[in-house]
Design a protein around this motif. Structure first.
Motif, PDB file in Angstrom:
ATOM      1  N   THR A   1       0.825  -1.202   0.000  1.00 19.31           N
ATOM      2  CA  THR A   1       0.000   0.000   0.000  1.00 19.31           C
ATOM      3  C   THR A   1       0.863   1.256   0.000  1.00 19.31           C
ATOM      4  O   THR A   1       2.015   1.246   0.452  1.00 19.31           O
ATOM      5  N   ALA A   2       0.286   2.360  -0.483  1.00 21.67           N
ATOM      6  CA  ALA A   2       0.993   3.639  -0.453  1.00 21.67           C
ATOM      7  C   ALA A   2       1.252   4.081   0.982  1.00 21.67           C
ATOM      8  O   ALA A   2       2.256   4.735   1.279  1.00 21.67           O
ATOM      9  N   LEU A   3       0.351   3.708   1.888  1.00 24.41           N
ATOM     10  CA  LEU A   3       0.531   4.040   3.301  1.00 24.41           C
ATOM     11  C   LEU A   3       1.872   3.534   3.809  1.00 24.41           C
ATOM     12  O   LEU A   3       2.566   4.207   4.580  1.00 24.41           O
ATOM     13  N   TYR A   4       2.276   2.352   3.327  1.00 22.63           N
ATOM     14  CA  TYR A   4       3.533   1.734   3.753  1.00 22.63           C
ATOM     15  C   TYR A   4       4.711   2.218   2.921  1.00 22.63           C
ATOM     16  O   TYR A   4       5.755   2.609   3.466  1.00 22.63           O
ATOM     17  N   THR A   5       4.561   2.209   1.594  1.00 19.05           N
ATOM     18  CA  THR A   5       5.689   2.578   0.728  1.00 19.05           C
ATOM     19  C   THR A   5       6.086   4.037   0.919  1.00 19.05           C
ATOM     20  O   THR A   5       7.269   4.390   0.841  1.00 19.05           O
ATOM     21  N   GLU A   6       5.100   4.900   1.176  1.00 19.19           N
ATOM     22  CA  GLU A   6       5.388   6.305   1.461  1.00 19.19           C
ATOM     23  C   GLU A   6       5.685   6.534   2.938  1.00 19.19           C
ATOM     24  O   GLU A   6       6.086   7.625   3.337  1.00 19.19           O
ATOM     25  N   ASP A   7       5.449   5.505   3.732  1.00 23.43           N
ATOM     26  CA  ASP A   7       5.703   5.505   5.187  1.00 23.43           C
ATOM     27  C   ASP A   7       5.058   6.695   5.889  1.00 23.43           C
ATOM     28  O   ASP A   7       5.690   7.385   6.701  1.00 23.43           O
ATOM     29  N   ARG A   8       3.790   6.904   5.570  1.00 25.62           N
ATOM     30  CA  ARG A   8       3.088   8.064   6.125  1.00 25.62           C
ATOM     31  C   ARG A   8       2.865   7.969   7.629  1.00 25.62           C
ATOM     32  O   ARG A   8       2.737   8.980   8.306  1.00 25.62           O
ATOM     33  N   LEU A   9       2.840   6.741   8.165  1.00 24.06           N
ATOM     34  CA  LEU A   9       2.640   6.569   9.605  1.00 24.06           C
ATOM     35  C   LEU A   9       3.891   6.058  10.319  1.00 24.06           C
ATOM     36  O   LEU A   9       3.880   5.899  11.534  1.00 24.06           O
ATOM     37  N   GLY A  10       4.925   5.795   9.559  1.00 20.40           N
ATOM     38  CA  GLY A  10       6.120   5.218  10.162  1.00 20.40           C
ATOM     39  C   GLY A  10       6.048   3.706  10.274  1.00 20.40           C
ATOM     40  O   GLY A  10       6.903   3.080  10.904  1.00 20.40           O
ATOM     41  N   LEU A  11       5.041   3.089   9.646  1.00 21.35           N
ATOM     42  CA  LEU A  11       4.867   1.645   9.761  1.00 21.35           C
ATOM     43  C   LEU A  11       6.006   0.876   9.101  1.00 21.35           C
ATOM     44  O   LEU A  11       6.402  -0.192   9.575  1.00 21.35           O
ATOM     45  N   LYS A  12       6.513   1.389   7.993  1.00 18.13           N
ATOM     46  CA  LYS A  12       7.627   0.721   7.313  1.00 18.13           C
ATOM     47  C   LYS A  12       8.854   0.685   8.217  1.00 18.13           C
ATOM     48  O   LYS A  12       9.523  -0.357   8.342  1.00 18.13           O
ATOM     49  N   GLU A  13       9.129   1.812   8.843  1.00 20.02           N
ATOM     50  CA  GLU A  13      10.275   1.864   9.747  1.00 20.02           C
ATOM     51  C   GLU A  13      10.047   0.990  10.972  1.00 20.02           C
ATOM     52  O   GLU A  13      10.966   0.315  11.449  1.00 20.02           O
ATOM     53  N   MET A  14       8.820   0.992  11.480  1.00 22.10           N
ATOM     54  CA  MET A  14       8.492   0.130  12.617  1.00 22.10           C
ATOM     55  C   MET A  14       8.622  -1.341  12.244  1.00 22.10           C
ATOM     56  O   MET A  14       9.103  -2.164  13.040  1.00 22.10           O
ATOM     57  N   ASP A  15       8.201  -1.685  11.029  1.00 23.97           N
ATOM     58  CA  ASP A  15       8.288  -3.062  10.558  1.00 23.97           C
ATOM     59  C   ASP A  15       9.746  -3.517  10.501  1.00 23.97           C
ATOM     60  O   ASP A  15      10.093  -4.608  10.964  1.00 23.97           O
ATOM     61  N   LYS A  16      10.603  -2.675   9.960  1.00 17.24           N
ATOM     62  CA  LYS A  16      12.015  -3.018   9.872  1.00 17.24           C
ATOM     63  C   LYS A  16      12.646  -3.176  11.246  1.00 17.24           C
ATOM     64  O   LYS A  16      13.590  -3.948  11.432  1.00 17.24           O
ATOM     65  N   ALA A  17      12.109  -2.437  12.227  1.00 19.27           N
ATOM     66  CA  ALA A  17      12.636  -2.508  13.593  1.00 19.27           C
ATOM     67  C   ALA A  17      12.024  -3.648  14.396  1.00 19.27           C
ATOM     68  O   ALA A  17      12.356  -3.829  15.572  1.00 19.27           O
ATOM     69  N   GLY A  18      11.126  -4.408  13.776  1.00 22.84           N
ATOM     70  CA  GLY A  18      10.492  -5.528  14.473  1.00 22.84           C
ATOM     71  C   GLY A  18       9.393  -5.127  15.423  1.00 22.84           C
ATOM     72  O   GLY A  18       9.002  -5.911  16.297  1.00 22.84           O
ATOM     73  N   LYS A  19       8.861  -3.911  15.243  1.00 22.73           N
ATOM     74  CA  LYS A  19       7.816  -3.428  16.147  1.00 22.73           C
ATOM     75  C   LYS A  19       6.406  -3.811  15.707  1.00 22.73           C
ATOM     76  O   LYS A  19       5.464  -3.663  16.490  1.00 22.73           O
ATOM     77  N   LEU A  20       6.237  -4.243  14.468  1.00 22.61           N
ATOM     78  CA  LEU A  20       4.920  -4.674  14.001  1.00 22.61           C
ATOM     79  C   LEU A  20       4.802  -6.183  14.177  1.00 22.61           C
ATOM     80  O   LEU A  20       5.619  -6.950  13.652  1.00 22.61           O
ATOM     81  N   ILE A  21       3.779  -6.599  14.895  1.00 15.44           N
ATOM     82  CA  ILE A  21       3.549  -8.011  15.165  1.00 15.44           C
ATOM     83  C   ILE A  21       2.240  -8.416  14.510  1.00 15.44           C
ATOM     84  O   ILE A  21       1.174  -7.883  14.869  1.00 15.44           O
ATOM     85  N   PHE A  22       2.289  -9.348  13.566  1.00 14.68           N
ATOM     86  CA  PHE A  22       1.100  -9.797  12.858  1.00 14.68           C
ATOM     87  C   PHE A  22       0.715 -11.183  13.376  1.00 14.68           C
ATOM     88  O   PHE A  22       1.458 -12.153  13.182  1.00 14.68           O
ATOM     89  N   LEU A  23      -0.433 -11.268  14.028  1.00 14.71           N
ATOM     90  CA  LEU A  23      -0.925 -12.536  14.557  1.00 14.71           C
ATOM     91  C   LEU A  23      -2.199 -12.935  13.829  1.00 14.71           C
ATOM     92  O   LEU A  23      -3.029 -12.083  13.509  1.00 14.71           O
ATOM     93  N   ALA A  24      -2.346 -14.222  13.571  1.00 11.09           N
ATOM     94  CA  ALA A  24      -3.556 -14.742  12.928  1.00 11.09           C
ATOM     95  C   ALA A  24      -4.163 -15.823  13.813  1.00 11.09           C
ATOM     96  O   ALA A  24      -3.430 -16.578  14.469  1.00 11.09           O
ATOM     97  N   VAL A  25      -5.483 -15.877  13.824  1.00 11.10           N
ATOM     98  CA  VAL A  25      -6.168 -16.893  14.615  1.00 11.10           C
ATOM     99  C   VAL A  25      -7.354 -17.419  13.814  1.00 11.10           C
ATOM    100  O   VAL A  25      -8.053 -16.665  13.138  1.00 11.10           O
ATOM    101  N   GLU A  26      -7.537 -18.732  13.854  1.00 14.13           N
ATOM    102  CA  GLU A  26      -8.708 -19.326  13.217  1.00 14.13           C
ATOM    103  C   GLU A  26      -9.957 -18.881  13.974  1.00 14.13           C
ATOM    104  O   GLU A  26      -9.942 -18.746  15.185  1.00 14.13           O
ATOM    105  N   GLY A  27     -11.027 -18.640  13.239  1.00 12.63           N
ATOM    106  CA  GLY A  27     -12.271 -18.270  13.900  1.00 12.63           C
ATOM    107  C   GLY A  27     -12.896 -17.037  13.292  1.00 12.63           C
ATOM    108  O   GLY A  27     -12.262 -16.318  12.505  1.00 12.63           O
ATOM    109  N   ASP A  28     -14.141 -16.808  13.658  1.00 12.47           N
ATOM    110  CA  ASP A  28     -14.885 -15.648  13.203  1.00 12.47           C
ATOM    111  C   ASP A  28     -14.494 -14.441  14.044  1.00 12.47           C
ATOM    112  O   ASP A  28     -13.678 -14.533  14.962  1.00 12.47           O
TER     113      ASP A  28
END
Length: 308
Positions: A263-290
């Motif tokens: 997304t442009a939100l990430y590639t343009e790093d408008r929120l700093g998410l790209k930098e946070m991702d590189k620093a290991g600060k973004l944690i993506f968890l998935a769980v089965e279920g509704d």
């Protein structure tokens, strides 16, 4: 405006069949006094429903002895709290919560935050707009960070409130009156009418930096230690479900989705998410279920470690 008793029953019995807290060994952590926890409930719920937020509060208190848990109540009564999750301007809600947190002496050294469904993006707005007291970790459980484009189960297929919401959003989500008075319109994201969304959304387009870069928002979000996002793989409520991981429909259509990293939100790093991702600060968890359906074991194993 009072919600029908049918909606209350549906919300309690169908949407939030949470597990009851059970006995077991408490979690232990390196700190003698764990950071406080602030919880924000989702659409149609309330701060203290014993089948949802009330159960979560008790479970956390059981597993982490000595923790202070604040489950946010937006209103003077539980019914008002529930109604406000539909009809109270989100920006006003966020301002109220910022004031509550700033005035609470137990939170001044920092706190963790856990938002359920729409409460996830609302607490993100708190992190971006109100850095004092400081938020340490943000846990978004099924939060729609790129918004929604549909309400498949609102909840409760038979509820006339849901039917009314769908019709209102489809017809006039971006009119001034609807934006200011209907919570779900404030994070309605039409991928086919992106320009109208960017110019008219009074909440989501602002916190997602769609109209320009607010460096304070970016700096404040990047100050988080961890930003944890939980996605429900069989979610029948959030459309598209990828929004729970900051993904969304590719612009101009509503069939194919793209992950956050495209997304442009990430590639343009408008929120700093790209930098946070590189620093290991973004944690993506998935769980089965509704939507918001998980076991006590999963909750304790996957989320509680971020609270100690």
């Amino acid at each position: 405006m009072a919600l029908p008793k049918l909606l209350i029953l549906l919300l309690s019995a169908a949407l939030f069949p949470w597990p009851s807290p059970s006995s077991g060994a408490p979690l232990t952590g390196p700190r003698k006094e764990p950071p406080p926890l602030v919880i924000w409930h989702g659409m149609g719920d309330s701060c203290c429903n014993p089948l949802s937020m009330g159960a979560i509060k008790k479970l956390v208190e059981l597993k982490i002895p000595g923790i202070y848990v604040l489950s946010l109540e937006i209103g003077k009564t539980l019914i008002e709290d529930m109604e406000n999750s539909f009809f109270l301007n989100v920006n006003h809600q966020v301002s109220l919560v910022c004031e509550m947190l700033a005035q609470n002496p137990k939170l001044q050294q920092g706190y963790n935050a856990m938002g359920f469904s729409q409460g996830g993006q609302f607490l993100r707005a708190v992190a971006q707009r109100c850095p004092s007291p400081p938020m340490i970790n943000l846990i978004s459980v099924g939060g729609q960070h790129q918004g929604v484009y549909g309400l498949p189960r609102c909840p409760g297929e038979s509820s006339h409130i849901c039917d009314w919401l769908r019709k209102t959003l489809n017809v006039g989500a971006y009119t001034k009156g609807v934006q200011e008075r209907l919570v779900q319109a404030e994070y309605w994201h039409d991928p086919i009418k992106e320009e109208i969304y960017r110019n008219s959304s009074i909440f989501l387009a602002d916190i997602n930096q769609e109209r320009g870069i607010n460096e304070t928002y970016r700096k404040n979000l990047m100050a988080l230690k961890n930003f944890v996002m939980v996605k429900f793989l069989n979610d029948s409520v959030v459309d598209p479900v990828d929004s729970e991981w900051f993904g969304f429909y590719r612009s101009g259509q509503a069939k194919e989705t793209e992950p956050l990293q495209d997304t442009a939100l990430y590639t343009e790093d408008r929120l700093g998410l790209k930098e946070m991702d590189k620093a290991g600060k973004l944690i993506f968890l998935a769980v089965e279920g509704d939507h918001l359906q998980f076991s006590e074991q999963w909750f304790c194993t996957s989320l509680l470690p971020f609270l100690v």
